[in-house]
Each structure stands twice: as structure tokens, then as C-alpha cells.
Design a protein around this motif. Sequence first.
Motif, PDB file in Angstrom:
ATOM      1  N   ASP A  38       0.813  -1.215   0.000  1.00 10.33           N
ATOM      2  CA  ASP A  38       0.000   0.000   0.000  1.00 10.33           C
ATOM      3  C   ASP A  38       0.854   1.276   0.000  1.00 10.33           C
ATOM      4  O   ASP A  38       0.531   2.262   0.641  1.00 10.33           O
ATOM      5  CB  ASP A  38      -0.968  -0.005   1.190  1.00 10.33           C
ATOM      6  N   ILE A  39       1.976   1.212  -0.734  1.00 11.72           N
ATOM      7  CA  ILE A  39       2.889   2.353  -0.836  1.00 11.72           C
ATOM      8  C   ILE A  39       2.810   2.908  -2.256  1.00 11.72           C
ATOM      9  O   ILE A  39       2.775   2.157  -3.222  1.00 11.72           O
ATOM     10  CB  ILE A  39       4.341   1.948  -0.510  1.00 11.72           C
ATOM     11  N   PRO A  57       1.205   3.506   4.752  1.00  8.56           N
ATOM     12  CA  PRO A  57       1.217   3.305   6.201  1.00  8.56           C
ATOM     13  C   PRO A  57       2.630   3.539   6.747  1.00  8.56           C
ATOM     14  O   PRO A  57       3.613   3.067   6.162  1.00  8.56           O
ATOM     15  CB  PRO A  57       0.807   1.837   6.365  1.00  8.56           C
ATOM     16  N   GLN A  58       2.733   4.260   7.834  1.00  9.77           N
ATOM     17  CA  GLN A  58       4.048   4.637   8.360  1.00  9.77           C
ATOM     18  C   GLN A  58       4.973   3.439   8.578  1.00  9.77           C
ATOM     19  O   GLN A  58       6.137   3.493   8.154  1.00  9.77           O
ATOM     20  CB  GLN A  58       3.912   5.449   9.643  1.00  9.77           C
ATOM     21  N   ALA A  63       9.888   0.913   6.929  1.00  9.87           N
ATOM     22  CA  ALA A  63      10.582  -0.353   6.642  1.00  9.87           C
ATOM     23  C   ALA A  63      11.203  -0.305   5.248  1.00  9.87           C
ATOM     24  O   ALA A  63      12.342  -0.760   5.050  1.00  9.87           O
ATOM     25  CB  ALA A  63       9.622  -1.534   6.773  1.00  9.87           C
ATOM     26  N   LEU A  64      10.463   0.237   4.286  1.00 12.19           N
ATOM     27  CA  LEU A  64      11.002   0.381   2.943  1.00 12.19           C
ATOM     28  C   LEU A  64      12.202   1.327   2.950  1.00 12.19           C
ATOM     29  O   LEU A  64      13.217   1.063   2.300  1.00 12.19           O
ATOM     30  CB  LEU A  64       9.930   0.876   1.975  1.00 12.19           C
ATOM     31  N   MET A  65      12.114   2.406   3.691  1.00  7.80           N
ATOM     32  CA  MET A  65      13.220   3.361   3.736  1.00  7.80           C
ATOM     33  C   MET A  65      14.460   2.706   4.337  1.00  7.80           C
ATOM     34  O   MET A  65      15.591   2.984   3.903  1.00  7.80           O
ATOM     35  CB  MET A  65      12.805   4.612   4.524  1.00  7.80           C
ATOM     36  N   ALA A  69      17.976   2.568   2.434  1.00  3.98           N
ATOM     37  CA  ALA A  69      19.207   3.059   3.057  1.00  3.98           C
ATOM     38  C   ALA A  69      20.324   2.019   2.982  1.00  3.98           C
ATOM     39  O   ALA A  69      21.501   2.383   2.956  1.00  3.98           O
ATOM     40  CB  ALA A  69      18.941   3.460   4.507  1.00  3.98           C
ATOM     41  N   ARG A  70      19.969   0.745   2.929  1.00  9.76           N
ATOM     42  CA  ARG A  70      20.970  -0.329   2.812  1.00  9.76           C
ATOM     43  C   ARG A  70      21.330  -0.639   1.364  1.00  9.76           C
ATOM     44  O   ARG A  70      22.271  -1.377   1.113  1.00  9.76           O
ATOM     45  CB  ARG A  70      20.428  -1.598   3.462  1.00  9.76           C
TER      46      ARG A  70
END
Length: 150
Positions: A38-39, A57-58, A63-65, A69-70
Motif C-alpha cells: 500500500d505504498i 502506512p508509516q 521499513a522500505l526506507m 538506506a541499505r
Amino acid sequence: MADPVYQLVYISRATRPLDDPELTRLATAAARFNGGHDITGLLLHDGSRFIQALEGPQPAVEALMTRIARDPRHDSIAYIERRTVAGRQFGGWAMDARRVRDAGGAQAFLDDLKRLLAPVDDHRLVAAFIGFAMLGRPELRTRRTPPGAS
């Protein structure tokens, strides 16, 4: 009225340029992942940098961010925005990815980008995306002579 969503916008340095097929693969994988979580979002790449907006959803967005970042394709991540907004502003697509130097005229690209950004209520974010595009397409920048100068 739409349900509130979490919005995260960042800019990062690309550790290497992505060619067209690689950017297409990235966008396809992101759309598949994002659609299942749902992104929604918008990604611009100018060969040396990325700017991306993510909404949803936050917990899913954060979690995606963490995954982004990795990702070894990103370095020097700077967050522009992390906030809750009244509704999605970066489209109803799971991921729209654009190369700033996509085929077509510079002005046509800028006009299309402005159309995509029309729902965004934060003028700072609109300016960040348009400024990013203008830096990536020097022909969009015009040299202006200050008043009174010759």
C-alpha cells in the motif's frame, strides 16, 4: 475524505548512474513491492542523484526506507520530509520513476513534472522536485541579467 497517510521524501547520491534498463527494472520491482504494501510514490533520477517521495502506512514506508538506506545504489541520504498528510499526493501509482533526461524536450519534461506535482500541497516539496529536475537538465536554467546590469 481520504485516510491520512505517512509521507517521506528524501534525496540521495547515486553511487553510480543507472542505465535505462536498470532504472526500468528498479521501477518494476518497486511497483511490485509497493503495490503489495500500500505504498505509492515518485522517483526521479538524474544520473548522479535520486529524489523520491513515498506514501503509505508509516510502518511500511519506514521499513522500505530502511531497505533503501541499505541499497548500495544510494549514499548520503538526506530527508526532506517525514509527516502525515491528509491523503496521497504523489499519485495513485505504486511507483512512477522518471529519468530527468528522459527523451523529449526539457520544457515538456518540466511541464509533465508540474502536472504530476499538482496535487502536492507543500510548496517546498514541489520546489524540491522542480529544482532537482532543473539541476539535472541545465537547459531549463536560464541566465538572467540582474536589473540595471548590462
